[in-house]
Design a protein around this motif. Sequence first.
Motif, mmCIF file in Angstrom:
data_model
loop_
_atom_site.group_PDB
_atom_site.id
_atom_site.type_symbol
_atom_site.label_atom_id
_atom_site.label_comp_id
_atom_site.label_asym_id
_atom_site.label_seq_id
_atom_site.Cartn_x
_atom_site.Cartn_y
_atom_site.Cartn_z
ATOM 1 N N PRO A 238 0.844 -1.218 0.000
ATOM 2 C CA PRO A 238 0.000 0.000 0.000
ATOM 3 C C PRO A 238 0.866 1.250 0.000
ATOM 4 O O PRO A 238 1.945 1.275 0.602
ATOM 5 C CB PRO A 238 -0.792 -0.111 1.308
ATOM 6 N N GLU A 239 0.374 2.277 -0.675
ATOM 7 C CA GLU A 239 1.175 3.479 -0.842
ATOM 8 C C GLU A 239 1.442 4.205 0.457
ATOM 9 O O GLU A 239 2.409 4.959 0.569
ATOM 10 C CB GLU A 239 0.497 4.432 -1.828
ATOM 11 N N ASP A 240 0.559 4.008 1.445
ATOM 12 C CA ASP A 240 0.749 4.759 2.693
ATOM 13 C C ASP A 240 1.705 4.072 3.667
ATOM 14 O O ASP A 240 1.841 4.474 4.815
ATOM 15 C CB ASP A 240 -0.613 5.047 3.347
ATOM 16 N N VAL A 241 2.355 3.003 3.222
ATOM 17 C CA VAL A 241 3.407 2.422 4.069
ATOM 18 C C VAL A 241 4.704 3.162 3.764
ATOM 19 O O VAL A 241 5.169 3.158 2.629
ATOM 20 C CB VAL A 241 3.591 0.915 3.777
#
Lengths: 103, 325
Positions: free
Chosen positions: A97-100
């Motif tokens: 996921p991009e928010d990691v």
Amino acid sequence: MSNDATGTAARPEWPLYEVFVRGKRGLNHVHVGSLHAPDDTMALHNARNLYTRRNEGVSIWVVPAEHITASSPDEKDPFFAPSGDKVYRHPTFYPIPEDVPHI
Amino acid sequence: MSTVTAQETPPGADLDFQAEFDAKVAADQRIEPRDWMPEAYRKTLVRQVSQHAHSEIIGMQPEGDWIASAPSLRRKAILLAKVQDEAGHGLYLYAAAETLGVDRTDLTERLIEGRQKYSSIFNYPSLTFADVGVIGWLVDGAAICNQVPLCRSSFGPYSRAMVRICKEESFHQRQGYELLMRMMEGTEGQRRMVQDAVDRWWWPSLMMFGPPDAESPNTRQSMAWRIKRDTNDDLRQKFVDMSVPQAEKLGVTLPDPALVWNEERGAHDFGEPDWVEFKQVVSGAGPKNAERVERRRAAHEKGAWVREAATAYARKQQSAEEATA
């Protein structure tokens, strides 16, 4: 210019050498070309005169071309097949996921 | 060398190989020595690369003549370095040619027996020291125009040799132009000397790009193979457009009454080189053809003892090593 190279034999008495130059400390030696020389020492001197006239290198390797063993020129060679189908060796194989952050 | 010999072509497989070759060229990939290539492609390259190598080697002579009489230590050192570069360029190119399965010794013999050509420009004499400057400015300038696109030539070893050569040519052109600037600041006699050299070298420089496109039968095939990337006329135009402002800045006149800016084309119109003279010089009747080749032969033959001595020494060292092993 020809470790990846050449058709017929060069002059038998002056073998073909491939020349590798380390551009500066911290870099790999890179193939820059080839030359003929009667012996290893002359090959090294000739390589210096021919390939490093403008501080292009801090270290030179010369290797008799006949001592180089090369893979087949065919890019679709089965020789390289083992790496062709192992996409999981690349980081992009794994969706994250991009928010990691920081990965 | 068994690891690096050219591929054997199984009978009937040519068509597949041809398709693969065409696809590589079309995709702007490089052809490498061990790849299959059409025989005509190989032959064209052998001819072009070896003639290019010969040109570098013969090209040492017009300027080499002035090393001993250069007017200062600075100019002498510059000229020595430049002529040494030309030798280096010849060697890069002979090495590239050898990857096509020819032998450098054979190529040298073809040159000194007059069986292979080299650039017509080097058959003109270098009469004064101003010629050294003009050769750097115009002749090397034209060579740069020719060679920069060859850095993208489809044959890998040739394009890589051209990258090295182009890096070094810039010094050649700039030292020539700087030499001329210095002379133009000098006496009236020195300025006349520069103009005289420009008058003599301008047209031969334009001829360096080869015959007009309409009379250059090899160009179309060479461009299809991406050995060449631009036509002779396109490169010649580019060279003229580059040289005009440089001549103005220098304060010399280019000896062409037809030379004029064409607003519509956004380029200079210019006169036609004397193609009859060009053909004569290429076919061996130029002012210096015989002398250039004869000198090359003499250097090769007089150097034989050095090659023999080095070979004998290497053999002796090897047997000494074997004896102690």
